[in-house]
Design an enzyme around this catalytic site. Structure first.
Site, mmCIF file in Angstrom:
data_model
loop_
_atom_site.group_PDB
_atom_site.id
_atom_site.type_symbol
_atom_site.label_atom_id
_atom_site.label_comp_id
_atom_site.label_asym_id
_atom_site.label_seq_id
_atom_site.Cartn_x
_atom_site.Cartn_y
_atom_site.Cartn_z
ATOM 1 N N ASP A 32 0.817 -1.224 0.000
ATOM 2 C CA ASP A 32 0.000 0.000 0.000
ATOM 3 C C ASP A 32 0.852 1.277 0.000
ATOM 4 O O ASP A 32 0.664 2.156 0.872
ATOM 5 C CB ASP A 32 -0.912 0.023 1.241
ATOM 6 C CG ASP A 32 -1.711 -1.263 1.409
ATOM 7 O OD1 ASP A 32 -2.138 -1.825 0.404
ATOM 8 O OD2 ASP A 32 -1.904 -1.682 2.571
ATOM 9 N N GLU A 205 -11.431 -0.187 -3.419
ATOM 10 C CA GLU A 205 -10.793 0.349 -2.202
ATOM 11 C C GLU A 205 -9.621 1.228 -2.616
ATOM 12 O O GLU A 205 -9.455 1.549 -3.790
ATOM 13 C CB GLU A 205 -10.345 -0.789 -1.279
ATOM 14 C CG GLU A 205 -9.407 -1.786 -1.920
ATOM 15 C CD GLU A 205 -9.019 -2.938 -1.001
ATOM 16 O OE1 GLU A 205 -9.392 -2.927 0.176
ATOM 17 O OE2 GLU A 205 -8.324 -3.852 -1.472
HETATM 18 O O1 FUB Z 1 -3.150 -3.730 3.240
HETATM 19 C C1 FUB Z 1 -4.438 -4.120 3.655
HETATM 20 C C2 FUB Z 1 -5.428 -3.807 2.596
HETATM 21 O O2 FUB Z 1 -5.129 -4.518 1.428
HETATM 22 C C3 FUB Z 1 -5.436 -2.366 2.174
HETATM 23 O O3 FUB Z 1 -6.059 -1.536 3.077
HETATM 24 C C4 FUB Z 1 -6.083 -2.516 0.868
HETATM 25 O O4 FUB Z 1 -6.024 -1.372 0.061
HETATM 26 C C5 FUB Z 1 -5.380 -3.702 0.306
HETATM 27 O O5 FUB Z 1 -4.164 -3.371 -0.277
#
Ligand code: FUB
Length: 444
Positions: A32, A205
């Site tokens: 991320d 997301e």
């Molecule tokens: O790293 C945990 C989660 O996985 C993140 O919040 C999302 O965006 C995905 O990458």
């Protein structure tokens, strides 16, 4: 030797050893990546994936703290250490290991670090919360607020400040992405959360908004079928409306379920930072951050980015050049594999099985240093012969290396037949009759 001098030497050594190509960070799992340019230097704020041996998070995303990394040349990354830990945030339940994707932004000399986690106190509502920690420097120390942001439930915060100084917060919550204006204090919402509409259906997301030439790019990971791809929409304002445009990066070639990104311009080049599970092929919740160049079409749309091994930046000739992160190869059986499959953090080695197989590793910087030796870590069971050439498989010959027949790795020193200057692409050509493996090369 004085303690301070010893410390300095250790720090310099560790900086030189940290990362270079893709993935950017070899000694930890990172995900991320939120990349930012602060003070003419690139800072990356990733999540820090770990793996627990047992318990409910043993086979799930598991993060307890954040590091920040920075670089001036995008090839040598400095780890500034832990900047925030779940054990130091008053409102976080540390049994949840849910310090997921963060972001950081500067306003009026203060650095605001936004991060999701799970609150101990559920009286304001269930679900993930987003908190803020504030510092006077991009490297911290970041001091967390006592409570999470009011009215924000979700994950993956992203902050954008427009040219008029107004700040916006974007975040994710399942199939929906949200946005709101922030107050001057950067700690509270100034408007009610609003859904970002007209985006493709299904899971989304990791929103990330940036501006270029008056256009606002709303970018995010989207799951059209089983794994995430990176996509974007464009609009004329930070709050939309946004028109969906298409794909920035396709689904992971190594089937990493997630991808999560950021996009920055640094020294006149745009870059995409993202992640895949290169160092953990069998467990895609242990990821590694990467970077590749990003280009725009004349109409402002984004060209698809194809993940590379080589990554970005000019690799200094006097560092270990990990030629297994090559830009191009010739020979159907040329490949790379882990040096030590029991410890992927040691990286990969290149295999050149046949005569005339080669790899090209682009952009090695020789500056105007006068080199007279090439170090190479290589192996060849039956004995092999390698040539190092510049800018072509038949380009200027820099060094000829003979590798004696031996099952073990050999560290060889070779004289230079010509001394490169400036920035060059290196070609490593197998000119013998036997297979050869190479871990790295380095000019001295
Ligand atoms: O790293 C945990 C989660 O996985 C993140 O919040 C999302 O965006 C995905 O990458």
């Amino acid at each position: 030797m004085k303690k301070a001098t010893l410390l300095l030497i250790l720090i310099v050594f560790s900086i030189a050893e940290i990362g270079a190509q893709n993935p950017l960070i070899m000694d930890e799992f990172t995900a991320d990546p939120s990349a930012r340019v602060f003070n003419n230097r690139v800072y990356v704020y990733p999540s820090h994936d770990i793996r627990l041996d047992s318990g409910r998070f043993a086979n799930w995303f598991c993060m307890e703290d954040y590091h920040v990394y920075s670089s001036e040349n995008l090839t040598q990354w400095e780890d500034h250490g832990v900047i925030l830990s779940q054990y130091d945030v008053p409102w976080v339940d540390p049994s949840t290991y849910s310090m997921w994707a963060p972001d950081c932004i500067e306003k009026d000399g203060k650095y605001y670090f936004y991060f999701p986690s799970t609150a101990k106190d559920k009286s304001e509502g269930r679900g993930r919360r987003i908190g803020v920690a504030v510092a006077d420097s991009p490297e911290g120390p970041f001091i967390p607020q006592e409570k999470p942001m009011e009215g924000v439930f979700g994950i993956d915060p992203n902050v954008f400040i427009d040219t008029d100084g107004q700040a916006y917060l974007y975040w994710g919550g399942g199939e929906t992405l949200y946005m709101a204006k922030l107050k001057e204090n950067m700690l509270e919402l100034a408007t009610e959360p609003k859904q970002v509409v007209d985006l493709p259906a299904k899971f989304k997301e990791g929103p990330y908004l940036f501006e270029r030439q008056g256009k606002y790019y709303f970018t995010f990971p989207h799951v059209p079928e089983t794994t995430e791809r990176l996509v974007y929409a464009m609009g004329d304002s930070p709050m939309g409306p946004f028109e969906f445009k298409g794909v920035i990066m396709k689904e992971s070639p190594v089937e990493c379920w997630t991808n999560h990104h950021s996009i920055i311009e640094y020294r006149d080049q745009w870059y995409l930072f993202y992640h895949h599970n290169d160092l953990s092929p069998d467990f895609d919740k242990n990821r590694s951050i990467k970077a590749d160049s990003l280009f725009f079409n004349a109409d402002g749309t984004i060209q698809e980015v194809v993940p590379t091994l080589r990554g970005v930046g000019i690799t200094p000739a006097d560092t270990k050049i990990q030629v297994d992160r090559y830009s191009e190869s010739r020979g159907s059986r040329v490949n790379y594999e882990f040096v030590d499959s029991s410890d992927p953090h040691k990286g990969w080695r290149i295999m050149l099985p046949e005569k005339n197989n080669w790899v090209r590793y682009n952009k090695v910087g020789f500056d105007d240093k006068s080199f007279d030796n090439l170090k190479i870590k290589a192996q060849s069971s039956q004995g092999g012969q390698i040539e190092i050439r510049l800018n072509g498989a038949d380009g200027t010959l820099v060094s000829e290396v003979a590798i004696s027949g031996n099952e073990g790795w050999q560290s060889l020193n070779n004289g230079l037949l010509s001394v490169p200057e400036g920035v060059n692409d290196l070609y490593l050509v197998n000119v013998g009759d036997n297979p050869v493996a190479i871990d790295w090369i380095q000019f001295e």
